[in-house]
Design a protein around this motif. Structure first.
Motif, short mmCIF file in Angstrom:
data_model
loop_
_atom_site.label_atom_id
_atom_site.label_comp_id
_atom_site.label_asym_id
_atom_site.label_seq_id
_atom_site.Cartn_x
_atom_site.Cartn_y
_atom_site.Cartn_z
N LYS A 1 41.21 43.03 31.40
CA LYS A 1 42.33 43.86 30.56
C LYS A 1 43.54 42.77 30.46
O LYS A 1 44.21 42.88 29.46
N LYS A 2 43.79 41.96 31.37
CA LYS A 2 44.82 41.16 31.08
C LYS A 2 44.42 40.12 29.92
O LYS A 2 45.49 39.67 29.33
N ALA B 1 37.58 44.12 35.77
CA ALA B 1 38.00 45.16 34.74
C ALA B 1 39.45 44.57 34.63
O ALA B 1 40.16 44.43 33.31
N GLU B 2 40.24 44.33 35.67
CA GLU B 2 41.66 43.97 35.76
C GLU B 2 41.92 42.68 34.92
O GLU B 2 42.68 42.41 34.29
N GLN C 1 45.24 41.84 26.74
CA GLN C 1 46.75 41.86 26.44
C GLN C 1 46.96 40.53 25.69
O GLN C 1 47.70 40.43 24.91
#
Length: 116
Positions: free
Chosen positions: A60-61, A56-57, A64
């Motif tokens: 997310k990056k 998930a991280e 972005q």
């Protein structure tokens, strides 16, 4: 005869007591194994959660980064639209006598505005 009965009763009593204690031990061992299995299952679940959080991280990056790229591309599209509209207006003004003058003028306008 009494000795046989006493021996039989004491053997039976020993067997019964041994069976009771063995049963308790087996029940306790079974419960212990169940608890260990649940702990093991929780460890596996925690590891899976950790992996999903890392994914998930990373996502997310990536979202972005793609969002930033999208903003930059939208900005470039906006600049290109301005240039396109200036060229269209210039084409409306062009005739045989002023072609070079209009082309030079639009080039200067675009350079002055620092669009391209």
């Amino acid at each position: 005869m009494n000795e046989v009965v006493i021996t039989a009763l004491s053997s039976f009593a020993s067997a019964a007591i041994t069976w009771l204690f063995a049963r308790r031990k087996n029940t306790a061992d079974a419960r212990k194994m169940e608890a260990e299995a649940k702990v093991s299952e929780l460890d596996v679940i925690e590891d899976a959660i950790k992996i999903w959080r890392e994914i998930a991280e990373d996502l997310k990056k990536e979202v972005q980064r793609l969002s930033d790229d999208n903003k930059a591309l939208n900005s470039e599209v906006g600049k290109l639209r301005l240039i396109y509209n200036k060229i269209l207006r210039a084409l409306d003004k062009i005739n045989n006598d002023n072609a070079m003058e209009v082309v030079s003028s639009i080039k200067n306008e675009i350079k002055d505005e620092n669009i391209g």
